[in-house]
Design a protein around this motif. Structure first.
Motif, PDB file in Angstrom:
ATOM      1  N   GLN A 209      -0.159   6.377  10.134  1.00 31.00           N
ATOM      2  CA  GLN A 209       1.014   7.250  10.071  1.00 31.00           C
ATOM      3  C   GLN A 209       2.192   6.415   9.580  1.00 31.00           C
ATOM      4  O   GLN A 209       2.577   5.448  10.232  1.00 31.00           O
ATOM      5  N   ALA A 210       2.739   6.795   8.460  1.00 35.17           N
ATOM      6  CA  ALA A 210       3.860   6.047   7.888  1.00 35.17           C
ATOM      7  C   ALA A 210       5.075   6.150   8.797  1.00 35.17           C
ATOM      8  O   ALA A 210       5.408   7.236   9.281  1.00 35.17           O
ATOM      9  N   PRO A 211       5.749   5.038   9.049  1.00 30.51           N
ATOM     10  CA  PRO A 211       6.968   5.084   9.861  1.00 30.51           C
ATOM     11  C   PRO A 211       8.101   5.780   9.100  1.00 30.51           C
ATOM     12  O   PRO A 211       8.056   5.905   7.879  1.00 30.51           O
ATOM     13  N   LEU A 212       9.096   6.234   9.834  1.00 31.99           N
ATOM     14  CA  LEU A 212      10.258   6.861   9.205  1.00 31.99           C
ATOM     15  C   LEU A 212      10.933   5.872   8.266  1.00 31.99           C
ATOM     16  O   LEU A 212      11.018   4.684   8.554  1.00 31.99           O
ATOM     17  N   ALA A 213      11.405   6.357   7.158  1.00 28.36           N
ATOM     18  CA  ALA A 213      12.140   5.562   6.160  1.00 28.36           C
ATOM     19  C   ALA A 213      11.338   4.350   5.669  1.00 28.36           C
ATOM     20  O   ALA A 213      11.911   3.336   5.280  1.00 28.36           O
ATOM     21  N   PHE A 214      10.013   4.464   5.666  1.00 29.99           N
ATOM     22  CA  PHE A 214       9.170   3.344   5.236  1.00 29.99           C
ATOM     23  C   PHE A 214       9.388   2.982   3.777  1.00 29.99           C
ATOM     24  O   PHE A 214       9.277   1.834   3.391  1.00 29.99           O
ATOM     25  N   ALA A 215       9.686   3.961   2.952  1.00 29.94           N
ATOM     26  CA  ALA A 215       9.752   3.738   1.510  1.00 29.94           C
ATOM     27  C   ALA A 215      10.875   2.779   1.115  1.00 29.94           C
ATOM     28  O   ALA A 215      10.762   2.065   0.122  1.00 29.94           O
ATOM     29  N   ASP A 216      11.951   2.762   1.891  1.00 29.96           N
ATOM     30  CA  ASP A 216      13.094   1.915   1.554  1.00 29.96           C
ATOM     31  C   ASP A 216      13.134   0.600   2.335  1.00 29.96           C
ATOM     32  O   ASP A 216      14.044  -0.203   2.146  1.00 29.96           O
ATOM     33  N   GLN A 217      12.155   0.386   3.208  1.00 26.24           N
ATOM     34  CA  GLN A 217      12.099  -0.858   3.979  1.00 26.24           C
ATOM     35  C   GLN A 217      11.822  -2.024   3.039  1.00 26.24           C
ATOM     36  O   GLN A 217      10.921  -1.965   2.204  1.00 26.24           O
ATOM     37  N   GLN A 218      12.624  -3.067   3.146  1.00 30.81           N
ATOM     38  CA  GLN A 218      12.424  -4.240   2.303  1.00 30.81           C
ATOM     39  C   GLN A 218      11.306  -5.103   2.886  1.00 30.81           C
ATOM     40  O   GLN A 218      11.291  -5.405   4.074  1.00 30.81           O
ATOM     41  N   LEU A 219      10.382  -5.457   2.024  1.00 30.05           N
ATOM     42  CA  LEU A 219       9.249  -6.288   2.405  1.00 30.05           C
ATOM     43  C   LEU A 219       9.279  -7.567   1.580  1.00 30.05           C
ATOM     44  O   LEU A 219       9.628  -7.541   0.409  1.00 30.05           O
ATOM     45  N   GLN A 220       8.879  -8.652   2.182  1.00 24.44           N
ATOM     46  CA  GLN A 220       8.877  -9.957   1.522  1.00 24.44           C
ATOM     47  C   GLN A 220       7.440 -10.387   1.275  1.00 24.44           C
ATOM     48  O   GLN A 220       6.643 -10.447   2.201  1.00 24.44           O
ATOM     49  N   THR A 221       7.102 -10.668   0.011  1.00 24.84           N
ATOM     50  CA  THR A 221       5.763 -11.163  -0.294  1.00 24.84           C
ATOM     51  C   THR A 221       5.706 -12.660  -0.005  1.00 24.84           C
ATOM     52  O   THR A 221       6.744 -13.320   0.117  1.00 24.84           O
ATOM     53  N   ILE A 222       4.498 -13.193   0.070  1.00 25.47           N
ATOM     54  CA  ILE A 222       4.375 -14.629   0.344  1.00 25.47           C
ATOM     55  C   ILE A 222       4.852 -15.466  -0.833  1.00 25.47           C
ATOM     56  O   ILE A 222       5.057 -16.668  -0.688  1.00 25.47           O
ATOM     57  N   ASP A 223       5.059 -14.821  -1.988  1.00 24.69           N
ATOM     58  CA  ASP A 223       5.620 -15.509  -3.154  1.00 24.69           C
ATOM     59  C   ASP A 223       7.144 -15.491  -3.141  1.00 24.69           C
ATOM     60  O   ASP A 223       7.771 -15.982  -4.076  1.00 24.69           O
ATOM     61  N   GLY A 224       7.756 -14.876  -2.117  1.00 19.94           N
ATOM     62  CA  GLY A 224       9.205 -14.842  -2.000  1.00 19.94           C
ATOM     63  C   GLY A 224       9.872 -13.645  -2.656  1.00 19.94           C
ATOM     64  O   GLY A 224      11.094 -13.547  -2.675  1.00 19.94           O
ATOM     65  N   GLU A 225       9.089 -12.717  -3.195  1.00 21.07           N
ATOM     66  CA  GLU A 225       9.654 -11.532  -3.841  1.00 21.07           C
ATOM     67  C   GLU A 225       9.967 -10.463  -2.784  1.00 21.07           C
ATOM     68  O   GLU A 225       9.170 -10.219  -1.882  1.00 21.07           O
ATOM     69  N   THR A 226      11.134  -9.836  -2.909  1.00 24.95           N
ATOM     70  CA  THR A 226      11.510  -8.735  -2.029  1.00 24.95           C
ATOM     71  C   THR A 226      11.227  -7.426  -2.752  1.00 24.95           C
ATOM     72  O   THR A 226      11.665  -7.229  -3.880  1.00 24.95           O
ATOM     73  N   VAL A 227      10.465  -6.542  -2.093  1.00 28.05           N
ATOM     74  CA  VAL A 227      10.055  -5.280  -2.706  1.00 28.05           C
ATOM     75  C   VAL A 227      10.283  -4.128  -1.734  1.00 28.05           C
ATOM     76  O   VAL A 227      10.399  -4.342  -0.530  1.00 28.05           O
ATOM     77  N   THR A 228      10.348  -2.911  -2.292  1.00 26.42           N
ATOM     78  CA  THR A 228      10.322  -1.704  -1.464  1.00 26.42           C
ATOM     79  C   THR A 228       9.196  -0.821  -1.995  1.00 26.42           C
ATOM     80  O   THR A 228       8.895  -0.840  -3.193  1.00 26.42           O
TER      81      THR A 228
END
Length: 168
Positions: free
Chosen positions: A32-51
Motif C-alpha cells: 500500500q503506497a504511503p500518502l504523498a509517496f510520489a513527491d518523497q525525495q529518495l537518495q540512491t546509493i550513487d548520491g542521486e536524489t529522485v522522486t
C-alpha cells in the motif's frame, strides 16, 4: 480424440486455477503506497536524489523491492538488472541489506548495474507495507497502477510496464 479434448480442458482448468491463486495471493500481499509517496525525495546509493513522480512522469517506472539475502530475488534481480541495462525505467529498493558499500559490492560481484535506494532499516519498505521480497510496483505519472509479489519473469515485468504505458 475425446481423450485429447479432455486433457485440453483439464489443462485449461489448471491454468485458470493457477491464475486465480496467483491473483488472490498478489491481492492479499499487495503493498500500500504511503500518502504523498510520489513527491518523497529518495537518495540512491550513487548520491542521486529522485522522486517517484519525476521518474514516472514520461514513462512507467518499475520499483523493485528486493534484498541481498532473499532467495527468490536471486532469480528476479538478473532480469531487473537486464531491463535496466536495456534502458527500462527501473528503481530498486534494497531492503535491510546493510550499508551502501555492502550493496555496491554485492551488485558488482553479480555483475548487476541498477539504481538502488538503500532501505537499511526497512523504514521505506515498511511505509509501503511490503511484507514479501521481491515486490514489484509499477508507477505511471505518480500513480500506482500495478503490483505483484514473488518471482516474476522478465516478460511479466515488461508486459506490466507496456500495459501501464498503454493504459495511460
Amino acid at each position: 480424440m475425446n481423450k485429447l479434448k479432455r486433457l485440453g480442458r483439464e489443462a485449461l482448468l489448471l491454468l485458470v486455477l493457477i491464475a486465480g491463486v496467483v491473483y488472490a495471493l498478489d491481492s492479499f500481499r499487495a503493498p500500500q503506497a504511503p500518502l504523498a509517496f510520489a513527491d518523497q525525495q529518495l537518495q540512491t546509493i550513487d548520491g542521486e536524489t529522485v522522486t517517484l513522480a519525476a521518474l514516472s512522469e514520461q514513462r512507467p517506472l518499475l520499483i523493485y523491492f528486493w534484498a541481498s539475502w532473499c532467495g527468490i530475488c536471486r532469480y528476479t534481480t538478473p532480469a531487473v538488472a537486464e531491463m535496466a541495462a536495456e534502458g527500462a525505467n527501473v528503481l530498486s529498493v534494497a531492503l535491510r541489506s546493510g550499508e551502501a558499500q555492502n550493496i555496491t559490492d554485492y551488485l558488482q560481484a553479480k555483475g548487476y548495474s541498477l539504481p538502488v535506494v538503500n532501505d537499511k532499516t526497512g523504514a521505506l519498505s515498511s511505509s509501503w507495507q511490503v511484507g514479501v521480497t521481491p515486490t514489484l510496483v509499477i508507477i505511471n505519472k505518480g500513480q500506482v497502477v500495478s503490483t505483484t509479489t514473488g518471482w516474476t519473469s522478465s516478460w511479466g515485468m515488461k508486459l506490466r510496464l507496456w500495459w501501464a504505458e498503454k493504459k495511460a
